[in-house]
Motif scaffolding. Structure first.
Motif, PDB file in Angstrom:
ATOM      1  N   SER A  80     111.067 104.437 105.662  1.00  0.00           N
ATOM      2  CA  SER A  80     111.911 105.037 106.710  1.00  0.00           C
ATOM      3  C   SER A  80     112.188 104.115 107.883  1.00  0.00           C
ATOM      4  N   HIS A  81     111.708 102.858 107.837  1.00  0.00           N
ATOM      5  CA  HIS A  81     111.896 101.977 109.005  1.00  0.00           C
ATOM      6  C   HIS A  81     111.884 100.519 108.541  1.00  0.00           C
ATOM      7  N   THR A  82     113.054  99.918 108.404  1.00  0.00           N
ATOM      8  CA  THR A  82     113.081  98.493 108.036  1.00  0.00           C
ATOM      9  C   THR A  82     114.132  97.732 108.838  1.00  0.00           C
ATOM     10  N   HIS A  83     113.900  96.424 108.914  1.00  0.00           N
ATOM     11  CA  HIS A  83     114.864  95.478 109.507  1.00  0.00           C
ATOM     12  C   HIS A  83     115.139  94.436 108.414  1.00  0.00           C
ATOM     13  N   ILE A  84     115.536  94.906 107.259  1.00  0.00           N
ATOM     14  CA  ILE A  84     115.562  94.037 106.076  1.00  0.00           C
ATOM     15  C   ILE A  84     116.780  93.111 106.042  1.00  0.00           C
ATOM     16  N   ILE A 149     117.757 101.091 106.840  1.00  0.00           N
ATOM     17  CA  ILE A 149     117.930  99.701 107.299  1.00  0.00           C
ATOM     18  C   ILE A 149     118.604  99.712 108.673  1.00  0.00           C
ATOM     19  N   LYS A 150     118.038  98.945 109.605  1.00  0.00           N
ATOM     20  CA  LYS A 150     118.568  98.928 110.976  1.00  0.00           C
ATOM     21  C   LYS A 150     119.402  97.682 111.247  1.00  0.00           C
ATOM     22  N   SER A 151     120.377  97.821 112.146  1.00  0.00           N
ATOM     23  CA  SER A 151     121.012  96.637 112.727  1.00  0.00           C
ATOM     24  C   SER A 151     120.107  96.226 113.904  1.00  0.00           C
ATOM     25  N   LEU A 250     114.017 106.697 116.830  1.00  0.00           N
ATOM     26  CA  LEU A 250     113.783 105.801 117.969  1.00  0.00           C
ATOM     27  C   LEU A 250     112.524 104.939 117.901  1.00  0.00           C
ATOM     28  N   HIS A 251     112.609 103.745 118.525  1.00  0.00           N
ATOM     29  CA  HIS A 251     111.448 102.872 118.748  1.00  0.00           C
ATOM     30  C   HIS A 251     110.826 103.293 120.088  1.00  0.00           C
ATOM     31  N   ILE A 252     109.641 103.891 120.026  1.00  0.00           N
ATOM     32  CA  ILE A 252     109.014 104.422 121.241  1.00  0.00           C
ATOM     33  C   ILE A 252     107.543 104.005 121.310  1.00  0.00           C
ATOM     34  N   ASP A 273     109.205 106.292 116.194  1.00  0.00           N
ATOM     35  CA  ASP A 273     108.430 105.319 115.434  1.00  0.00           C
ATOM     36  C   ASP A 273     107.606 104.421 116.360  1.00  0.00           C
ATOM     37  N   HIS A 274     106.552 103.886 115.830  1.00  0.00           N
ATOM     38  CA  HIS A 274     105.570 103.002 116.492  1.00  0.00           C
ATOM     39  C   HIS A 274     104.431 103.799 117.110  1.00  0.00           C
ATOM     40  N   LEU A 275     104.583 104.301 118.329  1.00  0.00           N
ATOM     41  CA  LEU A 275     103.536 105.110 118.981  1.00  0.00           C
ATOM     42  C   LEU A 275     102.175 104.400 118.988  1.00  0.00           C
TER      43      LEU A 275
HETATM   44 ZN   LIG Z   1     111.382  98.303 114.103  1.00  0.00          ZN
END
Ligand SMILES: [Zn+2]
Length: 289
Positions: A80-84, A149-151, A250-252, A273-275
């Protein structure tokens, strides 16, 4: 209706009898059936069970039958979270990290996201696509069936759109279930370091209308941290994204706790995400969800 029946499965894994969301300790429960069958109708699991139940559960066999020949079938990973999509890796920054430099210090000397953005600005759409294609092929061999996939390594109108068009092409060509997230608000590019409003305007007025028009993203993301985007800035950007149907993801709280969780709840975010940095007040926020 198209139907596929898979028979002679040595072990069919993940055979929960009810279709409910698994949480906490329930995630440790992984039921399986030995010597099993699986019926798929129009891409959806319609029936499964032990081979001895096949006649009763599937009285009319479909034309398309696959013999699994005693192989195992198990659910795919959902990443659910990539920067591929990226141009070049930043392994040299690991040396700085090992030497005790923090994420924020590495970013301040031009490393981190800005370093990735520099590298990506020089890469063509084809180069990015080919490299990302190889990576998603690799992860699919490891069992990933769905991937986000994120930009966010573009940080300019052209480069952000370039990344999202690469993700769209991956979606069209791959068998994987791919979702795209627009992360133009990953960090402030150097030219806008002292002009946050200028960059937010660029996201809202220049990037989002094209993304909406070309249907380039499903979600919108913001890196909400001290020295990056404040919770208020995140709310402005996400509310603008919502007008184009983009849901916040979100990146939080990776580095700081600055009220991002409260804002994310207000925005009805799909995920936070992160936390990695949580205060007791942050934990209390979650109790109200
Ligand atoms: Zn990330």
């Amino acid at each position: 209706m198209s139907a596929i029946l898979i028979i002679n499965i040595a072990t069919l894994v993940g055979t929960h009898s009810t279709n409910t969301l698994l949480k906490g300790k329930a995630l440790a429960n992984l039921p399986a059936i030995e010597n099993a069958f699986l019926l798929i109708e129009d891409g959806i699991i319609a029936e499964f069970g032990a081979m001895y139940e096949l006649e009763i559960k599937v009285p009319q066999l479909p034309k398309h039958i696959i013999d699994a020949q005693d192989k195992t079938i198990l659910p795919c990973w959902c990443d659910s979270h990539t920067h591929i999509v990226f141009a070049k890796s930043r392994e040299d920054e690991f040396v700085d990290k090992i030497n005790g430099m923090s994420y924020a210090e590495i970013a301040a000397k031009g490393g981190g996201i800005l370093n990735s953005a520099n590298k990506l600005s020089e890469a063509s759409e084809d180069e990015l696509f080919n490299a990302a294609w190889q990576r998603i092929t690799d992860v699919s061999k490891l069992g990933t069936g769905a991937i986000e996939i994120k930009s966010g390594y573009g940080l300019s109108v052209n480069a952000e759109l370039k990344m999202l068009r690469v993700i769209k092409k991956l979606k069209q060509k791959s068998n994987l279930n791919i979702k795209a997230t627009f992360l133009g608000a990953h960090t402030y590019p150097l030219a806008y370091k002292e002009n946050h409003q200028g960059y937010i305007d660029l996201i809202v007025n220049e990037m989002l209308p094209v993304i909406g028009n070309e249907k380039l993203a499903d979600y919108i993301d913001v890196f909400c941290e001290t020295g990056f985007f404040s919770p208020q800035e995140m709310e402005i950007i996400c509310n603008a994204g919502k007008q184009y149907g983009l849901k916040p993801k979100l990146h939080i709280n990776q580095l700081n706790s600055i009220g991002g969780i409260e804002s994310a709840i207000k925005l009805n975010a799909v995920s936070v995400d992160h936390l990695e940095t949580m205060t007791s007040q942050d934990v209390c926020c979650f109790k109200f969800i």
